[in-house]
Design an enzyme around this catalytic site. Structure first.
Site, short mmCIF file in Angstrom:
data_model
loop_
_atom_site.label_atom_id
_atom_site.label_comp_id
_atom_site.label_asym_id
_atom_site.label_seq_id
_atom_site.Cartn_x
_atom_site.Cartn_y
_atom_site.Cartn_z
N ASP A 122 -5.56 2.45 -4.40
CA ASP A 122 -4.60 1.12 -4.32
C ASP A 122 -3.41 2.09 -4.11
OD1 ASP A 122 -3.27 -1.36 -3.64
OD2 ASP A 122 -3.15 -1.94 -5.76
C1 LIG Z 1 -12.20 9.07 6.04
C2 LIG Z 1 -12.43 7.60 5.11
C3 LIG Z 1 -12.71 7.28 3.71
C4 LIG Z 1 -10.75 7.23 4.94
C5 LIG Z 1 -9.95 7.17 3.77
C6 LIG Z 1 -8.91 6.68 4.26
C7 LIG Z 1 -7.28 5.94 3.07
C8 LIG Z 1 -7.13 6.27 2.24
C9 LIG Z 1 -8.07 4.58 2.92
C10 LIG Z 1 -7.61 3.25 2.22
C11 LIG Z 1 -7.37 1.87 2.62
C12 LIG Z 1 -6.64 1.11 2.37
C13 LIG Z 1 -6.79 -0.62 2.69
C14 LIG Z 1 -5.94 1.15 1.08
C15 LIG Z 1 -5.78 0.13 -0.09
O1 LIG Z 1 -4.24 0.76 0.32
P1 LIG Z 1 -3.12 -0.44 1.17
O2 LIG Z 1 -2.30 -0.11 1.82
O3 LIG Z 1 -3.12 -1.81 0.53
O4 LIG Z 1 -1.62 0.39 0.00
P2 LIG Z 1 -0.74 -1.19 -1.17
O5 LIG Z 1 -1.54 -1.73 -2.01
O6 LIG Z 1 0.83 -0.70 -1.24
O7 LIG Z 1 -0.41 -2.70 0.22
#
Ligand SMILES: CC(C)=CCC/C(C)=C/CC/C(C)=C/COP(=O)(O)OP(=O)(O)O
Length: 277
Positions: free
Chosen positions: A42
């Site tokens: 997150d």
């Molecule tokens: C190949 C592989 C496994 C890749 C994974 C790459 C990766 C880091 C994915 C995270 C995706 C995600 C929606 C995270 C949530 O943080 P957020 O974007 O919701 O952050 P926020 O809480 O700041 O909105």
């Protein structure tokens, strides 16, 4: 000449850091080492905003942290690592944002198949967990290829939860258990039905996507959030929850060490809870 000296110094520095990390892990291993660590990644978008990075760079930074953390876990002797990489609810985000994560996943899964560095080094078997039909087609195909390519590894296990929510997993397992039970009833239609012929918890558990792993010992959610957000609800009733303030791309060795120390302190209590009927 200077360039060569810098490279040697850099390599020396790298190997002494890795030596010190291994010493630290040997000390930590005196206590119980968790068998399964789960992570909710997150804070990637907030990280991008905080550092004025373009859209998508937060996820890229998050991927780098993910690779280091997985490596540390396997070095420490953790066998199972689960990550919440993309939830079913995340598909409701802006299409460009969803595409951005899908592109990154495709690039990294294909990279993993080509280079296989972490996978080879630690003998990692990779599972993609969730309703994979919901993934963009090229990502689903790459995920299936990666699962097949690593299916003979069994030193370490990496479970990548994509197109996953716990409620979807439970509904899917309940439905498959009902279908099995119906098939059994139909095949024994002329025989007397057993009055105890009900669906048991063990039937549902045997149809869960996560059946390939034991329940997590520790669940880490970054960015100070303490919600589970529909991740492993069935599997975490006796897991230690750890919620560092750091955003996901900022997570590092110190957070892992702190999570493990907290687990070791709570271990006798968690074990008692697990053994309770
Ligand atoms: C190949 C592989 C496994 C890749 C994974 C790459 C990766 C880091 C994915 C995270 C995706 C995600 C929606 C995270 C949530 O943080 P957020 O974007 O919701 O952050 P926020 O809480 O700041 O909105």
């Amino acid at each position: 000449m200077d360039g060569k000296r810098d490279t040697i110094l850099f390599k020396l520095f790298g190997s002494s850091v890795s030596y010190m990390r291994r010493c630290l892990f040997s000390v930590l291993s005196v206590g119980p080492v968790p068998n399964h660590l789960a992570f909710i990644l997150d804070g990637n978008r907030r990280y991008a905003k905080k550092w004025n990075l373009g859209e998508g760079m937060g996820y890229r930074a998050g991927f780098l942290s993910l690779m280091s953390l997985i490596k540390y876990c396997y070095e420490l002797g953790v066998k199972y690592v689960s990550i919440y990489a993309f939830s079913i609810d995340n598909f409701r985000r802006r299409p460009e944002e969803v595409q951005c994560v899908m592109d990154l996943m495709l690039e990294k899964i294909e990279g993993l198949l080509r280079e296989q560095t972490l996978v080879n080094q630690y003998g990692v078997r990779v599972y993609f967990i969730g309703n994979l039909k919901l993934l963009h087609e090229p990502v689903r195909l790459a995920a299936e290829k990666a699962m097949k390519a690593t299916s003979n590894n069994n030193n370490s296990i990496l479970l990548i939860c994509v197109a996953y929510t716990s409620t979807d997993e439970i509904a899917h397992a309940a439905q498959e258990s009902c279908e099995d039970k119906w098939a059994l009833i139909r095949s024994s239609v002329n025989e007397e039905n057993d009055a105890n012929d009900v669906i048991k918890l063990s039937d549902i558990e045997s149809h869960m996507y996560m059946r390939v792993a034991p329940d997590p010992d520790i669940l880490v959610r970054t960015s100070g959030e303490t919600r589970l957000s529909n991740f492993l609800l069935w599997q975490t009733s006796n897991s230690l929850l750890f919620s560092p303030k750091a955003l996901w791309p900022e997570i590092g060795l110190r957070h892992l060490v702190w999570a493990v120390l907290n687990f070791q302190r709570a271990h006798p209590y968690l074990e008692r809870r697990r053994k309770q009927p």
